[in-house]
Design a protein around this motif. Structure first.
Motif, mmCIF file in Angstrom:
data_model
loop_
_atom_site.group_PDB
_atom_site.id
_atom_site.type_symbol
_atom_site.label_atom_id
_atom_site.label_comp_id
_atom_site.label_asym_id
_atom_site.label_seq_id
_atom_site.Cartn_x
_atom_site.Cartn_y
_atom_site.Cartn_z
ATOM 1 N N ALA A 101 4.572 -10.847 45.770
ATOM 2 C CA ALA A 101 5.695 -10.249 45.039
ATOM 3 C C ALA A 101 5.267 -9.209 44.002
ATOM 4 C CB ALA A 101 6.510 -11.355 44.374
ATOM 5 N N ARG A 117 14.405 -3.919 44.008
ATOM 6 C CA ARG A 117 13.932 -5.305 44.124
ATOM 7 C C ARG A 117 15.122 -6.251 43.957
ATOM 8 N NH1 ARG A 117 12.459 -7.796 39.210
ATOM 9 N NH2 ARG A 117 10.356 -8.382 39.855
ATOM 10 N N ASP A 148 4.931 -5.960 42.124
ATOM 11 C CA ASP A 148 5.827 -4.797 42.206
ATOM 12 C C ASP A 148 5.095 -3.472 42.365
ATOM 13 O OD1 ASP A 148 8.935 -5.104 41.592
ATOM 14 O OD2 ASP A 148 7.891 -6.786 40.668
ATOM 15 N N GLY A 157 -4.470 -2.902 37.150
ATOM 16 C CA GLY A 157 -5.628 -3.466 37.861
ATOM 17 C C GLY A 157 -5.387 -4.904 38.269
ATOM 18 N N THR A 185 -15.721 -13.912 35.829
ATOM 19 C CA THR A 185 -14.445 -13.398 36.376
ATOM 20 C C THR A 185 -13.846 -12.376 35.424
ATOM 21 O OG1 THR A 185 -14.031 -15.542 37.377
ATOM 22 C CG2 THR A 185 -12.133 -14.105 37.138
ATOM 23 N N ILE A 196 5.696 -9.628 29.034
ATOM 24 C CA ILE A 196 4.647 -9.615 30.064
ATOM 25 C C ILE A 196 4.269 -8.170 30.392
ATOM 26 C CG2 ILE A 196 4.119 -10.155 32.501
ATOM 27 C CD1 ILE A 196 4.129 -12.664 30.842
ATOM 28 N N ALA A 222 -7.985 -9.225 32.545
ATOM 29 C CA ALA A 222 -7.363 -8.048 31.909
ATOM 30 C C ALA A 222 -6.257 -8.562 30.992
ATOM 31 C CB ALA A 222 -6.862 -7.102 32.990
HETATM 32 C C1 LIG Z 1 6.507 -14.801 33.571
HETATM 33 C C2 LIG Z 1 5.816 -13.880 34.525
HETATM 34 C C3 LIG Z 1 6.580 -13.052 35.346
HETATM 35 C C4 LIG Z 1 5.946 -12.153 36.220
HETATM 36 N N1 LIG Z 1 6.724 -11.328 36.982
HETATM 37 C C5 LIG Z 1 6.135 -10.378 37.740
HETATM 38 C C6 LIG Z 1 6.931 -9.445 38.454
HETATM 39 O O1 LIG Z 1 8.152 -9.492 38.432
HETATM 40 N N2 LIG Z 1 6.294 -8.483 39.184
HETATM 41 C C7 LIG Z 1 4.930 -8.400 39.226
HETATM 42 O O2 LIG Z 1 4.400 -7.509 39.879
HETATM 43 N N3 LIG Z 1 4.153 -9.292 38.561
HETATM 44 C C8 LIG Z 1 4.720 -10.268 37.828
HETATM 45 N N4 LIG Z 1 3.948 -11.189 37.163
HETATM 46 C C9 LIG Z 1 2.507 -11.307 37.500
HETATM 47 C C10 LIG Z 1 1.544 -10.521 36.632
HETATM 48 O O3 LIG Z 1 2.055 -10.269 35.373
HETATM 49 C C11 LIG Z 1 1.101 -9.216 37.260
HETATM 50 O O4 LIG Z 1 0.602 -9.404 38.547
HETATM 51 C C12 LIG Z 1 0.077 -8.486 36.405
HETATM 52 O O5 LIG Z 1 0.058 -7.123 36.761
HETATM 53 C C13 LIG Z 1 -1.323 -9.057 36.424
HETATM 54 O O6 LIG Z 1 -2.077 -8.285 35.524
HETATM 55 P P1 LIG Z 1 -3.041 -8.941 34.434
HETATM 56 O O7 LIG Z 1 -3.673 -7.801 33.719
HETATM 57 O O8 LIG Z 1 -2.325 -9.908 33.576
HETATM 58 O O9 LIG Z 1 -4.083 -9.674 35.398
HETATM 59 P P2 LIG Z 1 -5.075 -10.892 35.054
HETATM 60 O O10 LIG Z 1 -4.314 -12.165 34.975
HETATM 61 O O11 LIG Z 1 -5.934 -10.530 33.894
HETATM 62 O O12 LIG Z 1 -5.968 -10.843 36.389
HETATM 63 C C14 LIG Z 1 -5.385 -11.103 37.652
HETATM 64 C C15 LIG Z 1 -6.504 -11.074 38.721
HETATM 65 O O13 LIG Z 1 -7.018 -9.763 38.868
HETATM 66 C C16 LIG Z 1 -8.410 -9.703 38.561
HETATM 67 N N5 LIG Z 1 -8.580 -8.441 37.839
HETATM 68 C C17 LIG Z 1 -7.854 -7.970 36.806
HETATM 69 N N6 LIG Z 1 -8.232 -6.729 36.495
HETATM 70 C C18 LIG Z 1 -9.242 -6.402 37.333
HETATM 71 C C19 LIG Z 1 -10.044 -5.235 37.517
HETATM 72 N N7 LIG Z 1 -9.878 -4.125 36.765
HETATM 73 N N8 LIG Z 1 -10.998 -5.240 38.501
HETATM 74 C C20 LIG Z 1 -11.160 -6.346 39.271
HETATM 75 N N9 LIG Z 1 -10.434 -7.474 39.156
HETATM 76 C C21 LIG Z 1 -9.471 -7.499 38.198
HETATM 77 C C22 LIG Z 1 -8.710 -10.948 37.740
HETATM 78 O O14 LIG Z 1 -10.045 -11.372 37.899
HETATM 79 C C23 LIG Z 1 -7.710 -11.933 38.356
HETATM 80 O O15 LIG Z 1 -8.241 -12.444 39.555
HETATM 81 C C24 LIG Z 1 4.536 -12.094 36.275
HETATM 82 C C25 LIG Z 1 3.771 -12.926 35.446
HETATM 83 C C26 LIG Z 1 4.406 -13.813 34.583
HETATM 84 C C27 LIG Z 1 3.543 -14.670 33.703
#
Ligand SMILES: Cc1cc2nc3c(=O)[nH]c(=O)nc-3n(C[C@H](O)[C@H](O)[C@H](O)COP(=O)(O)OP(=O)(O)OC[C@H]3O[C@@H](n4cnc5c(N)ncnc54)[C@H](O)[C@@H]3O)c2cc1C
Length: 286
Positions: free
Chosen positions: A123, A182, A125, A113, A29, A106, A32
């Motif tokens: 949700a 939002r 953004d 991605g 999996t 965060i 990122a």
């Molecule tokens: C406290 C908290 C508050 C949050 N509030 C918000 C908010 O207000 N708005 C918002 O939009 N999000 C929010 N989020 C959610 C999250 O932070 C976002 O969705 C974020 O952009 C996910 O990115 P990541 O790199 O951490 O993904 P990861 O956790 O690393 O991956 C998420 C998923 O995407 C897949 N993935 C990641 N990158 C790729 C890639 N390049 N190609 C294929 N698959 C991929 C992974 O396999 C997994 O399934 C929040 C999270 C937390 C913990």
């Protein structure tokens, strides 16, 4: 050469290595920022057995702002995106979406991605912001590259097929104003209960030539609000008038019930969010 820290974590240095590893091992999996994936147990989901950490891949980094297009790497964090587009007028809405999501810590690690690839997260953004911008998602397979319009990308299940990686997103630059609004129930760090992102093409004198409006968090999947787009085209760009038009069209939404808010509330706040998104797109009308 990819680094294997142990049998559970692989750290490829190039896109080619990442795609080879994904093709050879269907149970691996991508990870990122890990801000969604590592909270799997809180959602009652299992943590992945083997992870492909994609943070070291140069091909997924950076934001290129050119005259006709903007290309955003999948590995760019929300905070880095907000910094990169700061002061670029046609990308204002995207910057607002990146800057208002989650909380500062965060935003520094959560990636574009990860935000787009996560199905079952109404949700997100950046999704409505990129939908309103008519963006194209770039997905790399071992033997080809795919460019997928946002609307079609959101209909796919899974959005990123096994064996492939989302590498970036491309936005065509137009003469447009964009804004993102939002609503959260308690603090800025919460998931939004409803999101409106919009892009407006404007004539001199303030008539809307084209409107693209996207709504997130109200229904299970973000979508364009085409009825409102049609109502706005040809009218004067005015936040209060747009909110009135939105008010007459909210019945087209079937709001989802969730822990943060009931469905009826999510649809009820849409006219207010349309007004705020207009004000965010056209700050002088605020
Ligand atoms: C406290 C908290 C508050 C949050 N509030 C918000 C908010 O207000 N708005 C918002 O939009 N999000 C929010 N989020 C959610 C999250 O932070 C976002 O969705 C974020 O952009 C996910 O990115 P990541 O790199 O951490 O993904 P990861 O956790 O690393 O991956 C998420 C998923 O995407 C897949 N993935 C990641 N990158 C790729 C890639 N390049 N190609 C294929 N698959 C991929 C992974 O396999 C997994 O399934 C929040 C999270 C937390 C913990």
């Amino acid at each position: 050469m990819s680094t294997v820290t142990n049998e559970r974590l692989f750290i490829p240095q190039t896109l080619r290595e990442a795609l080879d590893l994904l093709a050879e091992d269907s149970a691996i999996t991508p990870i990122a920022g890990g801000t969604w994936l590592m909270r799997a147990p809180l959602r009652g989901e299992p943590l992945p057995g083997r992870c492909l950490a994609i943070g070291a891949i140069d091909e997924l980094a950076g934001v290129q702002i050119e005259e006709a297009t903007v290309t955003i790497g999948a590995g760019v964090s929300h905070a880095a995106l907000a910094r990169a587009v700061d002061g670029v007028p046609d990308l204002r809405g995207l910057g607002q979406a990146a800057m208002k999501s989650a909380n500062p810590a965060i935003r520094e690690v959560a990636t574009v991605g990860g935000n787009l690839a996560t199905g079952g997260f109404p949700a997100a953004d950046l999704v409505p912001a990129l939908l309103a911008m008519d963006a194209e998602v770039i997905v790399a397979h071992r033997d080809r590259e795919e460019r997928v319009p946002m609307t079609r990308f959101l209909e796919r299940e899974p959005r990123v097929p096994p064996g492939s990686l989302l590498t970036g997103v491309r936005v065509a630059r137009r003469r447009q104003s964009s804004g993102h609004a939002r609503l959260t129930m308690r603090t800025a760090g919460d998931y939004a209960v409803a999101i409106v992102s919009l892009c407006l093409g404007l004539q001199e004198g303030g008539t809307i030539t084209e409107a693209r409006v996207a709504v997130g968090s109200v229904e299970p999947t973000p979508r364009r609000w085409t009825e409102l787009e049609q109502a706005l085209a040809g009218s004067r760009a005015d936040a209060a008038t747009a909110a009135q038009a939105a008010d007459s069209l909210v019945a087209g939404f079937n709001g989802r019930d969730g822990v943060e808010a009931p469905g009826w509330y999510r649809t009820r706040v849409l006219p207010t969010l349309v007004r705020r998104a207009f004000e965010a797109a056209l700050p002088r009308t605020a």
